[in-house]
Design an enzyme around this catalytic site. Sequence first.
Site, PDB file in Angstrom:
ATOM      1  N   CYS A 128     -54.860 -87.559-114.064  1.00 46.13           N
ATOM      2  CA  CYS A 128     -53.983 -87.743-112.898  1.00 46.13           C
ATOM      3  C   CYS A 128     -52.985 -88.870-113.165  1.00 46.13           C
ATOM      4  O   CYS A 128     -51.811 -88.778-112.779  1.00 46.13           O
ATOM      5  CB  CYS A 128     -54.811 -88.089-111.660  1.00 46.13           C
ATOM      6  N   ASP A 142     -62.214-124.422-135.991  1.00 50.95           N
ATOM      7  CA  ASP A 142     -61.582-125.725-136.161  1.00 50.95           C
ATOM      8  C   ASP A 142     -62.650-126.778-135.846  1.00 50.95           C
ATOM      9  O   ASP A 142     -63.549-126.515-135.038  1.00 50.95           O
ATOM     10  CB  ASP A 142     -60.398-125.843-135.198  1.00 50.95           C
ATOM     11  N   CYS A 189     -58.454 -90.505-111.892  1.00 46.80           N
ATOM     12  CA  CYS A 189     -58.766 -89.910-113.196  1.00 46.80           C
ATOM     13  C   CYS A 189     -57.615 -90.163-114.163  1.00 46.80           C
ATOM     14  O   CYS A 189     -56.461 -90.321-113.748  1.00 46.80           O
ATOM     15  CB  CYS A 189     -59.062 -88.416-113.070  1.00 46.80           C
TER      16      CYS A 189
END
Length: 700
Positions: free
Chosen positions: A14, A391, A11
Amino acid sequence: MKVYRVHGLDCVECANKFERNVKRLAEVQDAKVNFGASKIVVYGSTTIEALEKAGAFENLKIQDEKEGTMESQPIWKQKKSLKVYLSAVILMASWILSMQWGGQSPLPIIGYAAAILIGGYALFMEGLKNLLHLDFDMDTLMTIAILGAAAIGKWEEGATVVILFAISEALESYSVDAARQSIHSLMEIAPKETLIRRGTLELMVPVEEIKIGDIMVVKPGQKLAMDGRVVKGASVINQAAITGESIPVTKAVNDPVYAGTLNEEGLLEVKVTKRAEDTTLARIIHLVEEAQTAKAPTQTFVDRFAKVYTPVIIVSSLLLAGIPPLVMGASWGDWLYRGLALLVVGCPCSLVISTPVAIVTAIGNAARNGVIIKGGIPLENAGALKVIAFDKTGTLTKGVPEVTDIVALRRNEQSVMTLAAAIEKGSQHPLASAICRKAEKDGLNVNDIVVEAFQSVIGKGVRARVNQENFYIGSPLLFEETLPDGIDMVIGKQIQSLQKQGKTVIVFGTESEILSLIAVADELREASSAVIRKLHQAGIGQTVMLTGDNKKAAESVGKAAGVSIVQAELLPEDKLALIKDLCERYQEAAMVGDGVNDAPALAEATVGIAMGASGTDTALETADIALMSDDLTKLPYIINLSHQAMAVIRQNVSLSLAIKAVSIVLIFPGWLTLWMAVFADVGATVIVTLNSLRLSRVQD
């Protein structure tokens, strides 16, 4: 600086807590956790034991980044899960006893208390420690809720919350691991050892021990373990793992090959050109992992919101538990229970994780398809693009121009081409390569010509001295400036005639006269017009082609490709200025180029997209998004992936807030129980994670 892999990081909160703990370690100057890649970068000195102690609250396991993958047990086999199983059995037994004996026996309460202690011991220890530090994370909120439930006599609900919380953590861990799997799968692409020939011996050698210059023997059906160059043999190589190309590529002597690709047919001998940690595959993995630390604007907003939201929920819980009893004389037990429910349902886990898991999944999907997206910012910006500039040479065209016409004006054709090719050997320009290839094909001897004082005239051509005579070769503009009277009208008409045919005209001559005109044509890529059409359909309002080529040839190519605007006869600084202008006018503008000549424009664009990045380090470093192959069809895929990723993030945030809003409303009439609050909170976390995993199925 030292990098470690972290196992068990499930998590975001955490991860933040682990980072704070590591920063407090002695001799650690700083630390940065990458939640998506499950890694930590430590600045200073420390040990794995110290890091694991800092992560003991979540039983994190630490491993040196360079070591092999750590074998991890499925969560249902881990020790902490065994305690939950025992707790669940005791809970069920206690519930059965309470149904049979009602309030006549204290055994059910003893059973519930035992289930709470066995299943929630680790949770309580961490939660109480956090409470002392006023660190209100999920463990702290759950500890308060469970102990509060027990204090007001809701033993069975406290025990149920312990079990549900453990189950929800297991589901969350599984979901996050699934999101990371797209990155972990890249690490398993290349073999860990390969057959190396040293002298007359052939032996299997681990990739860490292979040296640059070793000869790698690759049999049909085997994967290449290292980057290298073919020195013997020919074969067909499947490069999908690196470039995303679905069609295998033929490789012969002197062709580059990459680690993780599959040799499908012939026996190859490959000279190793890079160390294991420097291979293209290793760099892709590194870039993808690093990309996950760059937060998207949406994620940054959610993180800021969560920092305000959590304290508001805690204060609201206290007010909800205290005001009705104090002001209206309501039951303390009832409102304390509702305050505990608000505390649990208000935890922002699902909100905080809603964005990073989606970004991790999307970036991993792109990497598997040969596209490197460097973080949440370019991923989000790609979906907001209004204009894309291209380009011409090597991007919209194949980049392999061929000489189509030679108009010798003063000397014979062979003499002109020999001189021109000898001079152009010193240039890296694609048009120069076309002249050299033509001379080689015609068998002209250019090596005997001594070229002196070679000098590039930026954006216009080159000049050099041969046999004490100065020669110029380049665009017509170069000769308009060089010749005393400019280009003769008759020659000018010849130049215009060739340009109208879509050809680029190279002028060759001296300071006083033009010796020859050399016409070169670069073929449009087969996919260019289809890609431009799909981009317009996907919402890209303007497509622009930028080129240093002459206007007539550029317009011919632009019309065939279907671009909206053609800007021709541009110097590198002109391209940069145009990109700045597009960014100002449209807010979001992308530039697609090869990453070398276009580096300034790529860097200036909102999103710089480099093509053919598998062959150039510059492209990988310069661009926000790198296409590992020269496949333009990846562009609509990138736009689609970005749109879907942003849609999923919006869904996740909306769903998370909606579930919390409904749950909070249900608290006031007393309809939301504690176990329902846990289910609502962590259920939302699992739902948004699983929703994010849908991004792994977005197709190229």
